[in-house]
Motif scaffolding. Sequence first.
Motif, PDB file in Angstrom:
ATOM      1  N   LYS A 112       0.832  -1.207   0.000  1.00 39.98           N
ATOM      2  CA  LYS A 112       0.000   0.000   0.000  1.00 39.98           C
ATOM      3  C   LYS A 112       0.873   1.267   0.000  1.00 39.98           C
ATOM      4  O   LYS A 112       0.426   2.340   0.406  1.00 39.98           O
ATOM      5  CB  LYS A 112      -0.909  -0.001   1.238  1.00 39.98           C
ATOM      6  CG  LYS A 112      -1.915  -1.141   1.265  1.00 39.98           C
ATOM      7  CD  LYS A 112      -2.905  -1.053   0.128  1.00 39.98           C
ATOM      8  CE  LYS A 112      -3.938  -2.167   0.195  1.00 39.98           C
ATOM      9  NZ  LYS A 112      -4.893  -2.099  -0.925  1.00 39.98           N
ATOM     10  N   ASN A 113       2.104   1.108  -0.478  1.00 38.73           N
ATOM     11  CA  ASN A 113       3.050   2.233  -0.612  1.00 38.73           C
ATOM     12  C   ASN A 113       3.466   2.846   0.724  1.00 38.73           C
ATOM     13  O   ASN A 113       3.793   4.031   0.791  1.00 38.73           O
ATOM     14  CB  ASN A 113       2.467   3.336  -1.520  1.00 38.73           C
ATOM     15  CG  ASN A 113       2.261   2.849  -2.946  1.00 38.73           C
ATOM     16  OD1 ASN A 113       3.094   2.114  -3.474  1.00 38.73           O
ATOM     17  ND2 ASN A 113       1.163   3.236  -3.562  1.00 38.73           N
ATOM     18  N   LEU A 114       3.454   2.019   1.773  1.00 39.16           N
ATOM     19  CA  LEU A 114       3.986   2.464   3.052  1.00 39.16           C
ATOM     20  C   LEU A 114       5.424   1.978   3.160  1.00 39.16           C
ATOM     21  O   LEU A 114       5.736   0.848   2.785  1.00 39.16           O
ATOM     22  CB  LEU A 114       3.165   1.915   4.217  1.00 39.16           C
ATOM     23  CG  LEU A 114       1.724   2.429   4.339  1.00 39.16           C
ATOM     24  CD1 LEU A 114       1.047   1.759   5.518  1.00 39.16           C
ATOM     25  CD2 LEU A 114       1.701   3.934   4.516  1.00 39.16           C
ATOM     26  N   GLY A 115       6.309   2.828   3.653  1.00 40.17           N
ATOM     27  CA  GLY A 115       7.715   2.469   3.780  1.00 40.17           C
ATOM     28  C   GLY A 115       7.950   1.416   4.852  1.00 40.17           C
ATOM     29  O   GLY A 115       7.054   1.092   5.643  1.00 40.17           O
ATOM     30  N   HIS A 116       9.166   0.899   4.873  1.00 43.93           N
ATOM     31  CA  HIS A 116       9.533  -0.143   5.836  1.00 43.93           C
ATOM     32  C   HIS A 116       9.323   0.328   7.271  1.00 43.93           C
ATOM     33  O   HIS A 116       8.696  -0.367   8.077  1.00 43.93           O
ATOM     34  CB  HIS A 116      11.002  -0.535   5.626  1.00 43.93           C
ATOM     35  CG  HIS A 116      11.529  -1.476   6.664  1.00 43.93           C
ATOM     36  ND1 HIS A 116      11.370  -2.842   6.583  1.00 43.93           N
ATOM     37  CD2 HIS A 116      12.200  -1.245   7.837  1.00 43.93           C
ATOM     38  CE1 HIS A 116      11.914  -3.412   7.647  1.00 43.93           C
ATOM     39  NE2 HIS A 116      12.428  -2.461   8.417  1.00 43.93           N
TER      40      HIS A 116
END
Length: 346
Positions: A112-116
Amino acid sequence: MNHEISVVKSELINVFNQLKFEKAIISAEIIKNKYLGVEVKKFSLLDTISFHNADLHRRIGTNFSKATWTKFNTLYSKVECFIKEHLKRRDVALYELGYSFATESEYFLRSKNLGHNISMKYIRMLKKILNESVRKVGYKENPLAEFKCTFKWKEREVLTWPELVRIKEKHFAMKRLELVKDYFIFSFFTGLAYVDVVKLSRQSVIEGVGGKRWLTFERQKSKIEVRLPLLSEPENIIKKYDSHPEAAPRGKVFPSISNQKMNSYLKEIAAACDISKELTFHLARHTFATTVSLSNGVPIESVSKMLGHTKISTTQIYAKVVQQKLSDDMDALPRKVSKILNKEDE
């Protein structure tokens, strides 16, 4: 004996297929309990998060801020989305959770395009809720205990002195931008977080050692008492709002403004001052720790106390930024020396 083993194996396969048909989370423990007929209390995950958030909401203003409650509400939405979209279910029971739930939810959040780091923060928040809840419902341990949250080092941006001067010397005809500028400059020279500046009362400004004015207050996030001497710049800003109609009657240092509007207006200020960095309120706090304090020889222990950190390891993140800047400067030094020497040879 072989026949009995075959029968047990066949029954276990049936249990597995039944769980698969029900789209349940599958683990060795779940298969074993279902096979043996062990009754497990079915406390659901979404209900657990919901109860936690409702309790947190009741404690806003005492133990927690509204911003913290909002973050946990966002967590609820993320977990609900994962369960519905990825697991194709309405909810899951706590006894179904395990290592695979954490890893799959991490991959889902990343998709969902959330970073690590953001994904890890959500999982850490979920583990925190489960740590508090499993004991209340009679579980022995957190079902996500085996999953270890890891975070990648990300260099934090800070402002330079020339960039600060451009902001400080810029006059804004619009009152809202001038107010936000003063908020930002105040934090730049004190290191206060947004929530602490908004709540700062005039009683927090006291006369300290040597007749100098100090700030003394309790950090909203860590509940640590902070005491720090006021430099002339923030002291002048406090005087500027002495009789402000929206601040003085409430006994506050500043008129109130939402964090959302604050960061929105900071983008306008950045554009007006020709600053390409993403200007957020927290950037001022980072800059106080690095450009203002550590880079000028203030001991890290003192910086940690002024920032209200509970662990000095948190402050060491800022020290790493200073070290990186020093390293970059030293990398550029040979070129500068070479240029100077070449000029002398001419």
